[in-house]
Design an enzyme around this catalytic site. Structure first.
Site, short mmCIF file in Angstrom:
data_model
loop_
_atom_site.label_atom_id
_atom_site.label_comp_id
_atom_site.label_asym_id
_atom_site.label_seq_id
_atom_site.Cartn_x
_atom_site.Cartn_y
_atom_site.Cartn_z
N ASP A 178 62.92 -112.98 11.02
CA ASP A 178 61.80 -112.98 10.38
C ASP A 178 60.75 -112.74 11.34
OD1 ASP A 178 62.65 -115.43 11.25
OD2 ASP A 178 61.97 -116.58 9.67
N TYR A 179 60.62 -113.57 12.50
CA TYR A 179 59.48 -113.65 13.43
C TYR A 179 59.34 -111.94 13.98
CZ TYR A 179 57.36 -114.33 17.88
OH TYR A 179 56.49 -114.28 19.05
N THR A 180 60.35 -111.52 14.22
CA THR A 180 60.38 -110.37 15.08
C THR A 180 60.09 -109.07 14.14
OG1 THR A 180 61.96 -110.85 16.36
CG2 THR A 180 61.84 -108.64 16.32
#
Length: 254
Positions: free
Chosen positions: A159-161
């Site tokens: 999700d972050y990437t």
């Protein structure tokens, strides 16, 4: 525009990397808006320690356009000038702990939604709010904070990437759109930093692994990453836009 002429907004500046970036700008003589969502005490202390008239702590959730509009209005009232420089650092709640990450089989779309909202929606809101003042000055600097994980996904923080990769795309399309107004848009991408609140949960052996794989044989600090943010806001970067610089000691080389 020289640093003392700039009014700089650093989002998520109450703690962690954002606080280091805000302090770096204060060291140049710039005036700084220390944005925070919940770290009121730390943000107020940072602003108070900067000296009279140098910094203003403002609470705002950057994913909320009404909050952002109020932040920009408060900054202009306080400094008597519009914000000229925006550093989009605010991060939706996230812990860099590979052992506790959501894997491909368990991650939910809500996780992606939270990260996209924090990284992309927040940056869009601050950019749109900044445009009138930047265009009036004939000058603007936008610096987005990214990650080296989308080029070197040693830990698959899905999700972050993905959100930071989308922010890089937005960085480049905004650079093309806003360049004629003398507004540059760039990204600074770090790797694991030693140490921020977000990386506090990272096991020590991960820091050791990253250091050993890095040409400089050490993990980058938040203050070192902040130096490159200053470069993009400085006169020395006046012809640089749409770029993404990795600040990770050479772990990822473009």
């Amino acid at each position: 525009m020289q640093f003392p002429e700039q009014v700089v907004l650093v989002t998520g500046a109450g703690r962690g990397l954002g606080a280091h970036i805000a302090q770096a700008f204060l060291g140049t003589g710039a005036r700084v808006v220390v944005n925070y969502r919940s770290s009121a005490d730390a943000a107020e202390a940072l602003a108070a320690n900067a000296g009279p008239g140098r910094a203003l702590a403002v609470q705002a959730d950057v994913t909320n356009p009404e909050d952002v509009a109020a932040l920009f209005a408060a900054a202009e009232r306080h400094f008597g000038a519009a914000i000229t420089t925006v550093v989009n650092n605010a991060l939706a709640d996230f812990s860099f702990n590979g052992d506790a990450r959501s894997t491909a089989g368990t991650i939910a779309w809500a996780d992606f939604d939270a990260q996209f909202s924090g990284s992309v929606r927040g940056a869009l809101n601050t950019t749109q709010a900044a445009l009138p003042g930047m265009k009036a000055h004939g000058f603007g600097r936008i610096v987005n904070i990214g990650t080296n994980l989308f080029q070197n996904p040693v830990v698959p923080y899905h999700d972050y990437t993905a959100a930071k990769a989308a922010l890089l795309s937005l960085t480049r399309t905004l650079a093309v759109d806003l360049g004629p107004a003398n507004i540059s848009v760039n990204m600074v991408s770090g790797g694991l930093l030693r140490t921020t609140d977000a990386s506090a949960a990272t096991p020590e052996e991960v820091f050791d692994y990253i250091a050993a794989a890095t040409p400089l044989r050490r993990v980058t600090t938040p203050a070192e990453l902040a130096d490159t943010v200053l470069f993009f806001a400085s006169p020395w970067a006046r012809s640089v836009t749409g770029q993404n610089i990795m600040v990770d000691g050479g772990l990822v080389m473009n």
